[in-house]
Motif scaffolding. Structure first.
Motif, PDB file in Angstrom:
ATOM      1  N   PHE A  78       0.853  -1.072   0.190  1.00 18.19           N
ATOM      2  CA  PHE A  78      -0.023   0.390  -0.119  1.00 18.19           C
ATOM      3  C   PHE A  78       1.151   0.938  -0.425  1.00 18.19           C
ATOM      4  CE2 PHE A  78      -3.617  -2.437  -0.285  1.00 18.19           C
ATOM      5  CZ  PHE A  78      -4.545  -2.204   0.272  1.00 18.19           C
ATOM      6  N   ALA A  79       0.712   2.439  -0.765  1.00 18.85           N
ATOM      7  CA  ALA A  79       1.503   3.713  -1.341  1.00 18.85           C
ATOM      8  C   ALA A  79       0.910   4.620  -0.135  1.00 18.85           C
ATOM      9  CB  ALA A  79       0.989   4.095  -2.056  1.00 18.85           C
ATOM     10  N   GLY A  80       1.004   4.825   0.815  1.00 19.83           N
ATOM     11  CA  GLY A  80       1.479   6.183   1.309  1.00 19.83           C
ATOM     12  C   GLY A  80       1.575   6.754   1.815  1.00 19.83           C
ATOM     13  N   ARG A  81       2.193   7.720   3.904  1.00 19.64           N
ATOM     14  CA  ARG A  81       2.600   8.042   3.478  1.00 19.64           C
ATOM     15  C   ARG A  81       3.817   7.176   4.195  1.00 19.64           C
ATOM     16  NH1 ARG A  81      -1.232  10.267   7.845  1.00 19.64           N
ATOM     17  NH2 ARG A  81      -2.337  11.106   6.214  1.00 19.64           N
ATOM     18  N   VAL A  82       3.194   5.783   4.454  1.00 13.52           N
ATOM     19  CA  VAL A  82       5.010   4.589   4.811  1.00 13.52           C
ATOM     20  C   VAL A  82       4.048   3.670   3.962  1.00 13.52           C
ATOM     21  CG1 VAL A  82       5.235   3.598   6.727  1.00 13.52           C
ATOM     22  CG2 VAL A  82       4.877   6.109   6.900  1.00 13.52           C
ATOM     23  N   THR A  83       5.087   3.106   3.710  1.00 18.43           N
ATOM     24  CA  THR A  83       4.735   1.651   2.468  1.00 18.43           C
ATOM     25  C   THR A  83       4.447   0.611   3.561  1.00 18.43           C
ATOM     26  OG1 THR A  83       6.285   2.716   1.186  1.00 18.43           O
ATOM     27  CG2 THR A  83       5.625   0.507   0.829  1.00 18.43           C
ATOM     28  N   THR A  84       3.062   0.176   3.428  1.00 15.75           N
ATOM     29  CA  THR A  84       2.545  -0.817   4.237  1.00 15.75           C
ATOM     30  C   THR A  84       2.603  -2.346   3.598  1.00 15.75           C
ATOM     31  OG1 THR A  84       0.448   0.049   4.113  1.00 15.75           O
ATOM     32  CG2 THR A  84       1.997   0.675   5.738  1.00 15.75           C
ATOM     33  N   ALA A 105      -2.328   0.670  -6.873  1.00 12.82           N
ATOM     34  CA  ALA A 105      -3.147   1.416  -7.652  1.00 12.82           C
ATOM     35  C   ALA A 105      -4.265   1.783  -6.520  1.00 12.82           C
ATOM     36  CB  ALA A 105      -4.086   1.246  -8.619  1.00 12.82           C
ATOM     37  N   ASN A 106      -4.651   3.112  -6.727  1.00 18.05           N
ATOM     38  CA  ASN A 106      -5.651   3.784  -5.384  1.00 18.05           C
ATOM     39  C   ASN A 106      -5.478   2.857  -3.995  1.00 18.05           C
ATOM     40  OD1 ASN A 106      -6.385   4.885  -7.774  1.00 18.05           O
ATOM     41  ND2 ASN A 106      -7.457   2.610  -8.478  1.00 18.05           N
ATOM     42  N   SER A 107      -4.553   2.994  -3.329  1.00 22.09           N
ATOM     43  CA  SER A 107      -4.135   2.903  -2.350  1.00 22.09           C
ATOM     44  C   SER A 107      -3.303   3.530  -0.821  1.00 22.09           C
ATOM     45  CB  SER A 107      -3.371   1.564  -1.885  1.00 22.09           C
ATOM     46  OG  SER A 107      -1.843   1.484  -2.424  1.00 22.09           O
ATOM     47  N   SER A 108      -3.637   4.762  -1.535  1.00 20.11           N
ATOM     48  CA  SER A 108      -3.147   5.988  -0.415  1.00 20.11           C
ATOM     49  C   SER A 108      -3.687   6.084   0.904  1.00 20.11           C
ATOM     50  CB  SER A 108      -3.351   7.362  -1.585  1.00 20.11           C
ATOM     51  OG  SER A 108      -4.648   7.568  -1.604  1.00 20.11           O
ATOM     52  N   ASP A 109      -3.417   7.422   1.108  1.00 21.30           N
ATOM     53  CA  ASP A 109      -3.765   7.302   2.459  1.00 21.30           C
ATOM     54  C   ASP A 109      -5.198   8.604   1.814  1.00 21.30           C
ATOM     55  OD1 ASP A 109      -1.983   6.450   3.914  1.00 21.30           O
ATOM     56  OD2 ASP A 109      -1.327   8.327   4.386  1.00 21.30           O
ATOM     57  N   ALA A 110      -5.631   9.139   0.777  1.00 17.18           N
ATOM     58  CA  ALA A 110      -6.097   9.783   0.404  1.00 17.18           C
ATOM     59  C   ALA A 110      -7.828   9.778   0.822  1.00 17.18           C
ATOM     60  CB  ALA A 110      -6.439  11.109  -0.596  1.00 17.18           C
ATOM     61  N   LEU A 111      -8.440   9.187   1.293  1.00 17.38           N
ATOM     62  CA  LEU A 111     -10.114   9.125   0.625  1.00 17.38           C
ATOM     63  C   LEU A 111     -11.387   9.920  -0.324  1.00 17.38           C
ATOM     64  CD1 LEU A 111     -10.447   5.802   3.779  1.00 17.38           C
ATOM     65  CD2 LEU A 111     -10.014   5.465   1.236  1.00 17.38           C
TER      66      LEU A 111
END
Length: 142
Positions: A78-84, A105-111
């Motif tokens: 998952f791509a976010g502030r931290v990769t999980t 794709a579509n795995s950022s922190d923003a919802l």
């Protein structure tokens, strides 16, 4: 001598005119390109929730086994502030380097909506199941 200076002045003036016109053209082309990129980004953001529609029919176990058959042990992240890495505990940090990973794709922190939250949860579950199966195979084969 005056004729040569006059001709040289005209040549330099014309050269400067052409140079300024070419820079103006490049600038307007650059602005058009930037506008196109912004429009494409907007379209992509609008369609992001649609991109996860494949999750309704996805089978993470079958997909993981297919990847293993192809000797592809790449984990899903998952791509976010931290990769999980869903399904992988933090103690297995070397596993990500050993097996490799790709960002979903579509795995950022923003919802942007509650429906995106539901899709994100499904994507997380898919990735967790997939990663557990693939990481086990990766450890055995590498």
């Amino acid at each position: 001598m005056n004729n040569q200076i006059f001709c040289l002045t005209i040549v330099v003036s014309v050269a400067c005119l052409f140079l300024s016109c070419s820079q103006t053209t490049t600038s307007s082309q650059s602005q058009k390109t930037e506008a196109t990129i912004v429009n494409q980004s907007t379209k992509n953001a609008t369609n992001q929730s649609n991109d996860l529609s494949w999750l309704r029919y996805a089978d993470p176990k079958a997909d993981a086994n297919l990847a293993i058959d192809k000797r592809d042990f790449t984990l899903l992240a998952f791509a976010g502030r931290v990769t999980t890495f869903p399904g992988i505990d933090d103690a297995s940090s070397g596993l990500q380097q050993q097996c490799g990973y790709r960002l979903l794709a579509n795995s950022s922190d923003a919802l942007r909506s509650p429906s995106e939250l539901d899709l994100r949860k499904k994507l997380y579950q898919y990735a967790a199941t997939f990663n557990q199966i693939v990481s086990t195979a990766c450890q055995k084969n590498k």
